[in-house]
Enzyme design. Structure first.
Site, short mmCIF file in Angstrom:
data_model
loop_
_atom_site.label_atom_id
_atom_site.label_comp_id
_atom_site.label_asym_id
_atom_site.label_seq_id
_atom_site.Cartn_x
_atom_site.Cartn_y
_atom_site.Cartn_z
N GLN A 99 0.90 -1.29 0.13
CA GLN A 99 -0.05 -0.11 -0.03
C GLN A 99 0.77 1.25 0.19
O GLN A 99 1.52 1.56 0.97
CB GLN A 99 -0.94 0.14 1.14
CG GLN A 99 -1.91 1.19 1.19
CD GLN A 99 -2.62 1.18 2.41
OE1 GLN A 99 -2.19 1.69 3.58
NE2 GLN A 99 -3.84 1.24 2.30
N TYR A 169 -6.02 10.90 3.53
CA TYR A 169 -4.63 10.92 3.39
C TYR A 169 -4.49 12.08 2.12
O TYR A 169 -5.51 12.55 1.71
CB TYR A 169 -3.94 9.58 3.14
CG TYR A 169 -3.97 8.71 4.36
CD1 TYR A 169 -4.90 8.55 5.17
CD2 TYR A 169 -2.56 8.06 4.27
CE1 TYR A 169 -4.68 7.66 6.21
CE2 TYR A 169 -2.51 7.23 5.42
CZ TYR A 169 -3.42 6.93 6.34
OH TYR A 169 -3.37 6.07 7.31
N ALA A 344 -10.20 -7.55 6.93
CA ALA A 344 -9.04 -6.77 7.77
C ALA A 344 -9.23 -7.69 9.09
O ALA A 344 -8.71 -8.51 9.50
CB ALA A 344 -9.23 -5.66 7.91
N ARG A 345 -10.20 -7.16 9.92
CA ARG A 345 -10.49 -7.50 11.34
C ARG A 345 -10.51 -9.11 11.49
O ARG A 345 -10.08 -9.86 12.24
CB ARG A 345 -11.63 -6.78 12.17
CG ARG A 345 -11.21 -5.32 12.55
CD ARG A 345 -12.49 -4.67 12.88
NE ARG A 345 -13.37 -4.43 11.57
CZ ARG A 345 -14.51 -3.80 11.73
NH1 ARG A 345 -14.75 -3.31 12.85
NH2 ARG A 345 -15.27 -3.77 10.69
#
Length: 396
Positions: A99, A169, A344-345
């Site tokens: 990433q 971002y 993800a989690r």
């Protein structure tokens, strides 16, 4: 016919063993801003657990573009470690993505010992400092830095890069009318605000050609009043698809700067977050943290309804994330025309979940979505229900 999530699939120029991606989650295992054995082990376990592609996060394209100085930034010194990581993932049967991004106003200026950049001068609630307005020269440098970082990923043997166009971002902050008040060619109209994203994607594709896949993590909705919302996001997504630089979009939401829980949903671990900071920040988080860490209810595949608007209007392959926590949710994504899903989690809790899902159509995560994994990024990101602190410590 719907895609079969557990059969091999093509992503741009690469072939993957299935359609399940480990989403980027900062691992907290790079104390010297370089790959460690602990980081390699983290991603090896994900690959051994059956995921097709594991995403290394976060790989900043410039030192001031980190959210913390301990994060990797892409430079020649990083190549040997990145190559070891890629080799380990490949040996486990998976593929690996980096990433790439610049944190912009989300960067921790105090930790980086460098002023954070933003579309214009503004106060950062994260670093409690004033950002600097990025100049045209800064933006040219950062576009070039993305291309250079992608070349480093190729040199290190990575299979893909994911460009960070989300969560406010730097590139996401330029897309946001709430954060971008510029009056030059990078501000004002949607086309101007999208310029940096399009230039970055084009520069990276030019740099890597068809050697690796290029994805972008892309905000559908900032979840911020006056911010980047779905209608504008759809237009930019269509432009990115028409430009032809990307192999897929991974659809996300939320603002790490202003509204992070809009992405995560579920319980808010306020006290655990506060405990990671010294006074007076700790007291401030306990008193006022609910204004920043707002609560949103969790349900499975919670971004599906919004993502379906993008699926209806785009031919570009799409990655669905957000509450993909069972074989049923994976199958639902495939039935609705998504090419990939990202988790993800659930994979923090159980790195082998993909293998279990392949074997059992009724399989679902045992993750409770307590979100207590989120504050652990300061010691090594982990599920607090399954992984002791000692097992997640960063080592060289």
């Amino acid at each position: 016919m719907p895609n079969d999530a557990f059969q091999p699939a093509t992503l741009g120029p690469i072939r993957l063993r299935n359609r399940i991606i480990k989403a980027a989650t900062f691992e907290g295992r790079t104390p010297d801003a370089l790959v460690t054995d602990a980081l390699i082990d983290f991603h090896r376990k994900v690959a051994e657990g059956g995921a097709a592609l594991t995403t290394v996060a976060y790989c900043a394209v410039a030192p001031e573009g980190r959210t913390d100085r301990h994060q990797i930034w892409m430079r020649p010194e990083a190549v040997p470690g990145l190559r070891r990581l890629a080799d380990a993932v490949h040996e486990a049967g998976g593929a690996v993505s980096a990433q790439l991004g610049h944190a912009g106003p989300v960067a921790n200026a105090a930790s980086n010992r460098a002023t954070a950049l933003a579309p214009n001068r503004q106060f950062s609630p994260l670093s409690l400092r004033i950002t600097r307005s990025a100049t045209r020269a800064d933006l040219r440098r950062i576009v070039t830095a993305h291309a250079d970082a992608a070349r480093i990923a190729v040199e290190a043997g990575f299979d893909a890069v994911e460009l960070h166009f989300g969560h406010n971002y730097l590139i996401s902050s330029f897309l946001s009318p709430a954060l971008n008040k510029r009056t030059d060619e990078y501000g004002g109209t949607l086309a101007n605000r999208a310029r940096l994203a399009r230039q970055t994607a084009d520069a990276v594709r030019t740099a890597v050609g068809d050697r690796i896949a290029v994805l972008a993590k892309f905000n559908m909705d900032d979840g911020v009043r006056g911010g980047f919302r779905v209608d504008e996001s759809l237009s930019v997504a269509q432009w990115l698809a028409q430009d032809g630089a990307l192999d897929a979009l991974e659809l996300t939401v939320g603002s790490s700067l202003l509204n992070p829980m809009y992405l995560f949903r579920g319980e808010v671990p306020l006290h655990e977050f506060a405990a990671q900071f010294p006074p007076p920040q700790r007291w401030g988080i306990r008193l006022f943290g609910r204004r920043f860490l707002r609560s949103y209810p969790y349900h499975e595949a919670y971004l599906l309804d919004t993502a379906l608007r993008f699926r209806a209007e785009l031919a570009l392959p799409l990655v669905l994330l957000g509450g993909i926590a069972s074989r049923a949710a994976v199958d639902t994504a495939m039935a609705n025309g998504f090419e990939y899903v990202a988790m993800a989690r659930a994979l923090l809790h159980e790195p082998g979940l993909v293998n279990r899902m392949r074997a059992d159509a009724a399989a679902e995560t045992r993750c409770t979505h307590c979100n207590r994994c989120m504050p652990t990024i300061y010691q090594g990101t982990r599920c607090v229900l399954t992984t002791p602190v000692s097992d997640s410590a960063a080592t060289t």
